[in-house]
Design a protein around this motif. Structure first.
Motif, PDB file in Angstrom:
ATOM      1  N   TRP A  20     -62.138 -44.144 -27.223  1.00 37.11           N
ATOM      2  CA  TRP A  20     -61.094 -44.079 -26.207  1.00 37.11           C
ATOM      3  C   TRP A  20     -60.348 -45.400 -26.131  1.00 37.11           C
ATOM      4  N   LEU A  98     -60.241 -28.315 -27.093  1.00 37.84           N
ATOM      5  CA  LEU A  98     -60.861 -29.638 -27.122  1.00 37.84           C
ATOM      6  C   LEU A  98     -62.029 -29.695 -28.105  1.00 37.84           C
ATOM      7  N   ARG A  99     -62.790 -28.623 -28.189  1.00 35.35           N
ATOM      8  CA  ARG A  99     -63.895 -28.588 -29.166  1.00 35.35           C
ATOM      9  C   ARG A  99     -63.371 -28.637 -30.596  1.00 35.35           C
ATOM     10  N   LEU A 101     -60.569 -30.038 -31.607  1.00 39.20           N
ATOM     11  CA  LEU A 101     -60.129 -31.414 -31.846  1.00 39.20           C
ATOM     12  C   LEU A 101     -61.312 -32.347 -32.049  1.00 39.20           C
ATOM     13  N   ARG A 102     -62.332 -32.224 -31.197  1.00 41.57           N
ATOM     14  CA  ARG A 102     -63.534 -33.051 -31.342  1.00 41.57           C
ATOM     15  C   ARG A 102     -64.164 -32.875 -32.708  1.00 41.57           C
ATOM     16  N   ASP A 103     -64.324 -31.637 -33.129  1.00 41.03           N
ATOM     17  CA  ASP A 103     -64.985 -31.352 -34.402  1.00 41.03           C
ATOM     18  C   ASP A 103     -64.173 -31.835 -35.595  1.00 41.03           C
ATOM     19  N   LEU A 105     -61.872 -34.396 -35.469  1.00 43.24           N
ATOM     20  CA  LEU A 105     -61.747 -35.849 -35.416  1.00 43.24           C
ATOM     21  C   LEU A 105     -63.066 -36.565 -35.683  1.00 43.24           C
ATOM     22  N   ARG A 106     -64.156 -35.941 -35.296  1.00 41.72           N
ATOM     23  CA  ARG A 106     -65.464 -36.579 -35.441  1.00 41.72           C
ATOM     24  C   ARG A 106     -66.518 -35.540 -35.783  1.00 41.72           C
ATOM     25  N   SER A 109     -70.213 -36.267 -35.070  1.00 43.77           N
ATOM     26  CA  SER A 109     -70.626 -36.678 -33.730  1.00 43.77           C
ATOM     27  C   SER A 109     -71.693 -35.742 -33.178  1.00 43.77           C
ATOM     28  N   THR A 111     -73.268 -33.741 -30.234  1.00 45.71           N
ATOM     29  CA  THR A 111     -72.709 -33.151 -29.031  1.00 45.71           C
ATOM     30  C   THR A 111     -73.744 -33.182 -27.926  1.00 45.71           C
TER      31      THR A 111
END
Length: 126
Positions: A20, A98-99, A101-103, A105-106, A109, A111
């Motif tokens: 962030w 959002l999931r 995008l998260r997946d 971008l990273r 990561s 969860t």
């Protein structure tokens, strides 16, 4: 929101990035932010193991206490200004986006399993 054990594990991991911060501005902006956190006794800098060029900002116990103090008001504000403004269908769509995008971008990561969904009355959804 993560529970206490998940939060403790997430903030103590050496591979945790302040992604962030990267979105907030320049590297000099992040440096100034960490400088302020250090002056306030809320964080320290630690050299990354195996890479002297990298430094981690690590929360101190006082920093973790500040987050613990702020989290209830933050959670209430997110619920009021975001979650309560959306229909259940809109919220499902937002979470799905959002999931994705998260997946993307990273993908590596870890969860954190969210707590059981609650309906708008605060009772567990079934």
């Amino acid at each position: 929101m993560p529970d206490g054990d998940e939060w403790q594990e997430a903030r103590s991991g050496r591979d945790v990035e302040f992604a962030w911060c990267r979105a907030c501005g320049s590297t000099s902006g992040v440096t100034r932010l960490v400088d302020r956190l250090e002056r306030g006794g809320l964080a320290t800098r630690e050299t990354a193991p195996g890479d002297r060029r990298s430094t981690y900002a690590v929360l101190t116990a006082a920093g973790a206490d500040k987050i613990d103090q702020a989290l209830p008001a933050y959670s209430d504000a997110v619920r009021h200004w975001l979650i309560d403004q959306l229909t259940p269908e809109q919220l499902d769509g937002l979470l799905a986006a959002l999931r994705i995008l998260r997946d993307r971008l990273r993908p590596d990561s870890a969860t954190i399993t969210p707590p059981m969904a609650e309906d708008r009355t605060g009772t567990a959804a079934g």
